[in-house]
Design a protein around this motif. Sequence first.
Motif, PDB file in Angstrom:
ATOM      1  N   ILE A 251      -1.971  11.198  -2.800  1.00  0.00           N
ATOM      2  CA  ILE A 251      -1.179  11.991  -1.859  1.00  0.00           C
ATOM      3  C   ILE A 251      -1.779  11.999  -0.458  1.00  0.00           C
ATOM      4  O   ILE A 251      -1.236  12.619   0.443  1.00  0.00           O
ATOM      5  CB  ILE A 251      -1.008  13.440  -2.346  1.00  0.00           C
ATOM      6  CG1 ILE A 251      -2.361  14.008  -2.757  1.00  0.00           C
ATOM      7  CG2 ILE A 251       0.000  13.535  -3.457  1.00  0.00           C
ATOM      8  CD1 ILE A 251      -2.355  15.483  -2.949  1.00  0.00           C
ATOM      9  N   THR A 252      -2.917  11.318  -0.271  1.00  0.00           N
ATOM     10  CA  THR A 252      -3.513  11.330   1.067  1.00  0.00           C
ATOM     11  C   THR A 252      -3.261  10.038   1.838  1.00  0.00           C
ATOM     12  O   THR A 252      -3.550   9.945   3.014  1.00  0.00           O
ATOM     13  CB  THR A 252      -5.029  11.560   1.000  1.00  0.00           C
ATOM     14  OG1 THR A 252      -5.610  10.475   0.279  1.00  0.00           O
ATOM     15  CG2 THR A 252      -5.358  12.872   0.334  1.00  0.00           C
ATOM     16  N   ARG A 253      -2.771   9.025   1.131  1.00  0.00           N
ATOM     17  CA  ARG A 253      -2.634   7.728   1.790  1.00  0.00           C
ATOM     18  C   ARG A 253      -1.254   7.142   1.532  1.00  0.00           C
ATOM     19  O   ARG A 253      -0.739   7.227   0.412  1.00  0.00           O
ATOM     20  CB  ARG A 253      -3.679   6.751   1.239  1.00  0.00           C
ATOM     21  CG  ARG A 253      -4.583   6.133   2.300  1.00  0.00           C
ATOM     22  CD  ARG A 253      -5.885   5.643   1.687  1.00  0.00           C
ATOM     23  NE  ARG A 253      -5.708   5.176   0.314  1.00  0.00           N
ATOM     24  CZ  ARG A 253      -5.264   3.966  -0.005  1.00  0.00           C
ATOM     25  NH1 ARG A 253      -4.946   3.101   0.920  1.00  0.00           N
ATOM     26  NH2 ARG A 253      -5.150   3.617  -1.267  1.00  0.00           N
ATOM     27  N   PHE A 254      -0.651   6.534   2.542  1.00  0.00           N
ATOM     28  CA  PHE A 254       0.630   5.871   2.334  1.00  0.00           C
ATOM     29  C   PHE A 254       0.361   4.391   2.141  1.00  0.00           C
ATOM     30  O   PHE A 254      -0.213   3.737   3.019  1.00  0.00           O
ATOM     31  CB  PHE A 254       1.551   6.089   3.536  1.00  0.00           C
ATOM     32  CG  PHE A 254       2.960   5.644   3.272  1.00  0.00           C
ATOM     33  CD1 PHE A 254       3.852   6.467   2.619  1.00  0.00           C
ATOM     34  CD2 PHE A 254       3.381   4.385   3.668  1.00  0.00           C
ATOM     35  CE1 PHE A 254       5.144   6.060   2.366  1.00  0.00           C
ATOM     36  CE2 PHE A 254       4.671   3.961   3.407  1.00  0.00           C
ATOM     37  CZ  PHE A 254       5.555   4.805   2.755  1.00  0.00           C
TER      38      PHE A 254
END
Lengths: 287, 278
Positions: free
Chosen positions: A58-61
Motif C-alpha cells: 500500500i506504500t508503492r504504486f
Amino acid sequence: MTNNYPKATLEEYGYKDRKHLKKVFHVLGNALVVFTVIMMYISIFTLAVQSVNSSTDITRFESFTLKWYFNMFSNRMLRGAIINTFIVSITATLIATILGTFIAIGINAFEKKKRQSLMLLNNIPVLNADIITGISLMLIFSLVLPVFPYFFGPFTMILAHLFFTLPYVVLSVLPKLKEIDKFLMDAALDLGVRPYRALLKVVIPAIKAGIFSGMLLAFTMSLDDFVISYYTTGNGFNNLSIWVYGSIGRRSLTPSVYAYSTALTVVTLGLLLGNHFFQKRRAKHHG
Amino acid sequence: MNNKSFRNLAKPYVYWLYILALVPVFVMVILSVLKSEGIAFDEMSFSLESFTLLTERSTLVAFRNSFLYAFVATVISVVLGYFVAYRIFKSKFNNKFLILTMLILPMWSNLLLRTEALGNIMEHNNILTDLLSRIGITASIGIKGTPLAVIIGLVFTYLPFAILPIYTALEKISYSLEEAALDLGLPEMKKFWKVIFPLSIKGVVSASILVFLPTLSGFAIPQILGKGNIVLIGNVIEESFRNMNYNFGSLLAIIILFFILGSILIISKTDKEGETLL
C-alpha cells in the motif's frame, strides 16, 4: 434654478458598496465546498488508486492492472462477505421501508402530545451510540439463547439492522405526511373509497418522495454499519465490515476489496449522474 | 388524515421500541452492580467493583479524551457543514438532490476501509506520495497516531451528518422572509445573522448532536487512526465487553446513555417532532 443642486448619491444615504466583498465571499464559499467534497472523497480516491495497483504494497504504486477487479469474486471469503452485506441490507431496507411508512402514518394519526412522546421514543435508536445499541441488542438476544442456542446469525443481524433503520424511514416520511393536503384523505373517503384503500391509492403516492429518501437513508446506514453488526452476528456469519475489521487485525486485506469498493462508488455515481442528465434532456424535450 | 383507526399501525412499534431499546437499559443497570461471568446469571454476586474501576486514571483519561475530541470534531464539522449547506442552499444549480447524494455517497464504501485508506495516506510513505514523487512533487505528512489524525478522521466521516440537517432546516425558511428583510434595507450580512441564522438554529442543534454522539462513543476511528495511542471511552467499552467484563462495560454504557438522553431532551426542546433530525 433649483436643478443646479447636485443629486444625492446612494453613498450619502449610508449605502456602502460591498459588491467586491460579496464576490470574494462567493468565491471563498465555493472554494470551501469544493475543498470539503475533495476531502470527503480523498479516502475513496486512495482506495481507487490502490485497486488498480498491481502490488499488494500500500506504500508503492507498481503498475496499472485490473486483476483485482477480476479477482473480486474468486476470493471466497470476500465474496461471501459482500453477498451477506447485500442480503442483510436489502432485506432490512425493504422491510424497514414498508413498515416505517405505515408506522409513520400511524404516528401521524395520534394527537400532538402522544405524537411527540412517540417521536422521542423513535429518536432513541437514531441518537443512541452504535456501541450501546449493539450491546443492548446482544444482551436482549442473549436472553433468548437458552431456548434457541443457534439464535445468533443472519436473523439477528437483520433484526438489528431493522431496529436502527426503521426510525430513519419514520423520520423522513412524517414531515411529508404533514405537508400533504389535510382534506385529501377526506375527499377520497367522500368518493366512497375505504380508509385503507385510500391510504394505498391516495396517501402513499403523495408521500413517495419521503418514502424514497427514507429508503435511501436506511440502505446507506445499513450498508455502512460495523459496530451493531459486530455485536449481533453469530459465529461464521460475516458482513463486509466485520470481514474488513478481521482482515485489518490480521494485516491481510486483499486489494480485491478496494476494487469492490471502487466499483460500487463508480457505478452509483454513474447512475446518479446518468439519471441527472437523462432528466435534464427529457425536461428540454418537453420544455 | 385523522382517521383514528390508523393509530393501530403505530402501536406494535411502541412495544418493539420498549423491548429493544428500554429493556436492555434495565439489564445493563442490573449488570453494572453485579459481578458476573459474561451474561451468565447463575454465578453472579452483588459487587460494586465496576464503580472502583471507574475512578482509575486510565478511565478518567478516556472520558476526558472522548469529550475533548468529540467537542472539537463537532465544532469543526458544524462550522464547515454550515458553510457547505448554505452554499448548496444558495447555489443556482437546480438538482440539489444530486449534490446532497454525492455528499452521502462516500458512506456507501465501508467506514473501516475508508478509515484505513485515510490512515495510509497519513503515513510518511504512501501510495499518493509515491505517485506524486514520480511527477516531481515530494510532499508527505506523517500524522498517523496523533490527535490531529483522529480529529481529521472524525470530521471527514461525520461531516455529512452535519450538512444534511442544516440543509433541511435552511430549505424550510420561506424566501418571503428574506425578501422582507431586503425590503427593510438589511444588508446581506445582517440579513443572514438576523433572519436566516436564527431560523436555522434547529438544524445546527441536530447537526451538533448527530456529530457529537457518534464521535463520543466510536471506537474504530480512534483505534485505526490513533494507532492505539489515543484511547476514547468507546475503546474502553469495547475492550471490557471483549474481555467478558460485562459489568464494567455496562456501567460505562449507562454513563454514555445519560448524555444521549440529555441530547434527546435538548432535541425535543428545540424541535418538538424531530423533523430536522435528518
